[in-house]
Design a protein around this motif. Sequence first.
Motif, PDB file in Angstrom:
ATOM      1  N   SER A   1      14.555   2.026   0.592  1.00  0.00           N
ATOM      2  CA  SER A   1      15.143   2.543  -0.628  1.00  0.00           C
ATOM      3  C   SER A   1      15.769   3.894  -0.357  1.00  0.00           C
ATOM      4  CB  SER A   1      14.078   2.642  -1.725  1.00  0.00           C
ATOM      5  OG  SER A   1      13.079   3.544  -1.332  1.00  0.00           O
ATOM      6  N   ALA A   2      16.554   4.348  -1.340  1.00  0.00           N
ATOM      7  CA  ALA A   2      17.232   5.614  -1.167  1.00  0.00           C
ATOM      8  C   ALA A   2      16.294   6.803  -1.284  1.00  0.00           C
ATOM      9  CB  ALA A   2      18.337   5.730  -2.213  1.00  0.00           C
ATOM     10  N   VAL A   3      15.142   6.636  -1.911  1.00  0.00           N
ATOM     11  CA  VAL A   3      14.236   7.758  -2.118  1.00  0.00           C
ATOM     12  C   VAL A   3      13.331   7.994  -0.928  1.00  0.00           C
ATOM     13  CG1 VAL A   3      14.248   7.406  -4.594  1.00  0.00           C
ATOM     14  CG2 VAL A   3      12.524   6.263  -3.217  1.00  0.00           C
ATOM     15  N   GLY A   4      13.310   7.140   0.051  1.00  0.00           N
ATOM     16  CA  GLY A   4      12.468   7.350   1.210  1.00  0.00           C
ATOM     17  C   GLY A   4      12.051   6.041   1.840  1.00  0.00           C
ATOM     18  N   PRO A   5      11.325   6.109   2.940  1.00  0.00           N
ATOM     19  CA  PRO A   5      10.909   4.903   3.647  1.00  0.00           C
ATOM     20  C   PRO A   5       9.860   4.140   2.867  1.00  0.00           C
ATOM     21  CG  PRO A   5       9.932   6.841   4.638  1.00  0.00           C
ATOM     22  CD  PRO A   5      10.889   7.339   3.606  1.00  0.00           C
ATOM     23  N   ARG A   6       9.778   2.868   3.157  1.00  0.00           N
ATOM     24  CA  ARG A   6       8.832   1.982   2.502  1.00  0.00           C
ATOM     25  C   ARG A   6       7.431   2.286   3.000  1.00  0.00           C
ATOM     26  NH1 ARG A   6       5.640  -1.093   0.102  1.00  0.00           N
ATOM     27  NH2 ARG A   6       5.848  -3.362  -0.001  1.00  0.00           N
ATOM     28  N   GLN A   7       6.497   2.485   2.094  1.00  0.00           N
ATOM     29  CA  GLN A   7       5.103   2.723   2.432  1.00  0.00           C
ATOM     30  C   GLN A   7       4.240   1.715   1.699  1.00  0.00           C
ATOM     31  OE1 GLN A   7       4.035   6.799   1.743  1.00  0.00           O
ATOM     32  NE2 GLN A   7       5.259   7.547   3.449  1.00  0.00           N
ATOM     33  N   LEU A   8       3.214   1.251   2.383  1.00  0.00           N
ATOM     34  CA  LEU A   8       2.365   0.214   1.817  1.00  0.00           C
ATOM     35  C   LEU A   8       1.537   0.768   0.666  1.00  0.00           C
ATOM     36  CD1 LEU A   8       1.876  -2.801   2.719  1.00  0.00           C
ATOM     37  CD2 LEU A   8      -0.333  -2.000   3.540  1.00  0.00           C
ATOM     38  N   HIS A   9       1.282  -0.085  -0.303  1.00  0.00           N
ATOM     39  CA  HIS A   9       0.448   0.294  -1.453  1.00  0.00           C
ATOM     40  C   HIS A   9      -0.952   0.666  -0.968  1.00  0.00           C
ATOM     41  CE1 HIS A   9      -1.572   0.081  -5.317  1.00  0.00           C
ATOM     42  NE2 HIS A   9      -0.393  -0.063  -5.917  1.00  0.00           N
TER      43      HIS A   9
ATOM     44  N   GLY B   1      -3.784   0.577  -2.436  1.00  0.00           N
ATOM     45  CA  GLY B   1      -4.807  -0.387  -2.819  1.00  0.00           C
ATOM     46  C   GLY B   1      -4.931  -1.535  -1.843  1.00  0.00           C
ATOM     47  N   ALA B   2      -3.820  -1.916  -1.198  1.00  0.00           N
ATOM     48  CA  ALA B   2      -3.863  -2.999  -0.214  1.00  0.00           C
ATOM     49  C   ALA B   2      -4.703  -2.599   0.993  1.00  0.00           C
ATOM     50  CB  ALA B   2      -2.451  -3.379   0.207  1.00  0.00           C
ATOM     51  N   TRP B   3      -4.559  -1.345   1.429  1.00  0.00           N
ATOM     52  CA  TRP B   3      -5.365  -0.895   2.562  1.00  0.00           C
ATOM     53  C   TRP B   3      -6.848  -0.883   2.217  1.00  0.00           C
ATOM     54  CZ3 TRP B   3      -3.376  -1.554   6.867  1.00  0.00           C
ATOM     55  CH2 TRP B   3      -2.080  -1.170   7.214  1.00  0.00           C
ATOM     56  N   TRP B   4      -7.203  -0.460   1.006  1.00  0.00           N
ATOM     57  CA  TRP B   4      -8.614  -0.428   0.635  1.00  0.00           C
ATOM     58  C   TRP B   4      -9.185  -1.837   0.495  1.00  0.00           C
ATOM     59  CZ3 TRP B   4     -12.309   3.040   0.798  1.00  0.00           C
ATOM     60  CH2 TRP B   4     -11.958   4.384   0.902  1.00  0.00           C
ATOM     61  N   LEU B   5      -8.410  -2.761  -0.041  1.00  0.00           N
ATOM     62  CA  LEU B   5      -8.901  -4.141  -0.113  1.00  0.00           C
ATOM     63  C   LEU B   5      -9.099  -4.722   1.277  1.00  0.00           C
ATOM     64  CD1 LEU B   5      -6.788  -5.588  -3.068  1.00  0.00           C
ATOM     65  CD2 LEU B   5      -9.231  -5.063  -3.059  1.00  0.00           C
ATOM     66  N   TRP B   6      -8.201  -4.414   2.191  1.00  0.00           N
ATOM     67  CA  TRP B   6      -8.356  -4.884   3.578  1.00  0.00           C
ATOM     68  C   TRP B   6      -9.614  -4.289   4.212  1.00  0.00           C
ATOM     69  CZ3 TRP B   6      -7.948  -1.454   7.815  1.00  0.00           C
ATOM     70  CH2 TRP B   6      -8.002  -2.058   9.069  1.00  0.00           C
ATOM     71  N   ALA B   7      -9.836  -2.990   4.028  1.00  0.00           N
ATOM     72  CA  ALA B   7     -11.013  -2.351   4.613  1.00  0.00           C
ATOM     73  C   ALA B   7     -12.301  -2.851   3.973  1.00  0.00           C
ATOM     74  CB  ALA B   7     -10.913  -0.833   4.474  1.00  0.00           C
ATOM     75  N   ILE B   8     -12.287  -3.076   2.670  1.00  0.00           N
ATOM     76  CA  ILE B   8     -13.479  -3.602   1.996  1.00  0.00           C
ATOM     77  C   ILE B   8     -13.800  -5.003   2.505  1.00  0.00           C
ATOM     78  CG2 ILE B   8     -14.330  -4.399  -0.243  1.00  0.00           C
ATOM     79  CD1 ILE B   8     -12.891  -2.028  -1.503  1.00  0.00           C
ATOM     80  N   GLY B   9     -12.775  -5.805   2.771  1.00  0.00           N
ATOM     81  CA  GLY B   9     -13.016  -7.131   3.339  1.00  0.00           C
ATOM     82  C   GLY B   9     -13.680  -7.055   4.698  1.00  0.00           C
TER      83      GLY B   9
ATOM     84  N   ALA C   1      -9.768   2.949   6.046  1.00  0.00           N
ATOM     85  CA  ALA C   1      -9.057   3.022   4.766  1.00  0.00           C
ATOM     86  C   ALA C   1      -8.629   4.448   4.461  1.00  0.00           C
ATOM     87  CB  ALA C   1      -9.948   2.483   3.651  1.00  0.00           C
ATOM     88  N   ASN C   2      -9.467   5.434   4.767  1.00  0.00           N
ATOM     89  CA  ASN C   2      -9.105   6.828   4.535  1.00  0.00           C
ATOM     90  C   ASN C   2      -7.937   7.260   5.406  1.00  0.00           C
ATOM     91  OD1 ASN C   2     -11.033   8.601   2.720  1.00  0.00           O
ATOM     92  ND2 ASN C   2     -12.287   7.019   3.651  1.00  0.00           N
ATOM     93  N   ALA C   3      -7.855   6.723   6.611  1.00  0.00           N
ATOM     94  CA  ALA C   3      -6.777   7.117   7.517  1.00  0.00           C
ATOM     95  C   ALA C   3      -5.457   6.431   7.201  1.00  0.00           C
ATOM     96  CB  ALA C   3      -7.179   6.809   8.963  1.00  0.00           C
ATOM     97  N   LEU C   4      -5.490   5.301   6.517  1.00  0.00           N
ATOM     98  CA  LEU C   4      -4.275   4.534   6.261  1.00  0.00           C
ATOM     99  C   LEU C   4      -3.735   4.720   4.851  1.00  0.00           C
ATOM    100  CD1 LEU C   4      -5.337   1.227   8.045  1.00  0.00           C
ATOM    101  CD2 LEU C   4      -3.606   2.829   8.826  1.00  0.00           C
ATOM    102  N   ALA C   5      -4.591   4.962   3.873  1.00  0.00           N
ATOM    103  CA  ALA C   5      -4.169   5.065   2.476  1.00  0.00           C
ATOM    104  C   ALA C   5      -4.095   6.533   2.074  1.00  0.00           C
ATOM    105  CB  ALA C   5      -5.142   4.311   1.563  1.00  0.00           C
ATOM    106  N   SER C   6      -2.954   6.942   1.578  1.00  0.00           N
ATOM    107  CA  SER C   6      -2.779   8.316   1.128  1.00  0.00           C
ATOM    108  C   SER C   6      -3.615   8.565  -0.119  1.00  0.00           C
ATOM    109  CB  SER C   6      -1.306   8.580   0.826  1.00  0.00           C
ATOM    110  OG  SER C   6      -1.151   9.799   0.137  1.00  0.00           O
ATOM    111  N   PRO C   7      -4.469   9.602  -0.135  1.00  0.00           N
ATOM    112  CA  PRO C   7      -5.251   9.879  -1.349  1.00  0.00           C
ATOM    113  C   PRO C   7      -4.382  10.196  -2.554  1.00  0.00           C
ATOM    114  CG  PRO C   7      -6.139  11.061   0.547  1.00  0.00           C
ATOM    115  CD  PRO C   7      -4.830  10.493   0.977  1.00  0.00           C
TER     116      PRO C   7
END
Length: 374
Positions: free
Chosen positions: A12-20, A22-30, A145-151
């Motif tokens: 997008s024009a506002v910046g690079p695509r970053q993953l949601h 919540g997806a990282w936390w669901l992956w880590a919880i799994g 999850a802390n290292a991948l998901a922005s607080p």
Amino acid sequence: MIPVTRSRGTRSAVGPRQLHPGAWWLWAIGLAAAASRTSNPLLLLLVVAVAGYVVTTRRTDAPWSRSYGAFVRIGLAVLAVRVLFAILLGSPVPGSHLLFTLPQLPLPSWAQGVRVGGRVTLEAVLFATYDGLRLATLLICVGAANALASPARLLRVLPAALYEVGVAAVVATSFAPNLVADVQRLRAARRLRGRADRGLRSVLSVGLPVLESALERSVALAAAMDTRGFGRTAPVPRSVARTTAALTLGGLLGICAAVYGLLTAGSGGWVLPVLLLGLGAAGGGLLLGSRRTVRTRYRPDPWARAEWLVAGSGLAVAAATIWLSGRDPAAFAPSVVPPTAPALPLAAAAAVLLGLLPAFAAPSPTPARKSDQS
């Protein structure tokens, strides 16, 4: 002026695509749920390897992304302390393979059942090692999850009713990485000046600037929150407030009980109804609670195909591991009495390897924006 068209999948024009986040936390919880179902050290080490590989390939250069190494060190410390306690204080696991004997401290009669020192068996050490490794793996999954998901970005997607609690949690989780970054920066500055960066004198000389930086950051954060009108609430009837508190508290208690039942072997058929009731009550409480929070959203994070793949891979790991552990419990809990060499179940290993999908499905890491680092 020639109109510029953008195809699907470009940035997008506002910046690079970053993953949601919540997806990282669901992956880590799994991954954490899968680790909680086994004491097999081979499977636990495989979970750690999967989490470490994904973090290595998909974390950014933000200060909070460096927290993974700290969680790994904490996990190793927990493992060492667990084994040390088993050696010094004994273990409930009986054993016949004697490793060595420590001098035993005599205790009074009222302390029967507790010992300090004595016989140390192979069975007790193995049991403590497997148990400590499982807890260390859970901590490493949380660190991933802390290292991948922005607080800061995770705060944006919280329900309005949890916004103030989320702010406190984000400030708490952001403080430690920034503190570590300040210490590293000051130690590097001392080395460049030809001064020692180790020892008590170095700690004292570095501590004051770190404390000063933390205070300045706190004052700046408080001023920014006050400028943005943090804490404004809309008036709601007292009956709505009481209903909100009752639904939220009851729903969260139901969810906790259901999750405990899912992670415990031999749970009955009450788990699924309690989980659904808890989710419904908590959702209703959060929906009612959002009426008192006045907040707007700016650039909400999308939930696209990459998010479904990342979150789905973690949930698939958890579901497959839970199902396989019910079919073959011996493969997920190797015997320590008598001690046997753990074997790697291929089906469970293949299920854990599904957690590698985010390393290929998630967008490539990009430099973190200043808003994400604050």
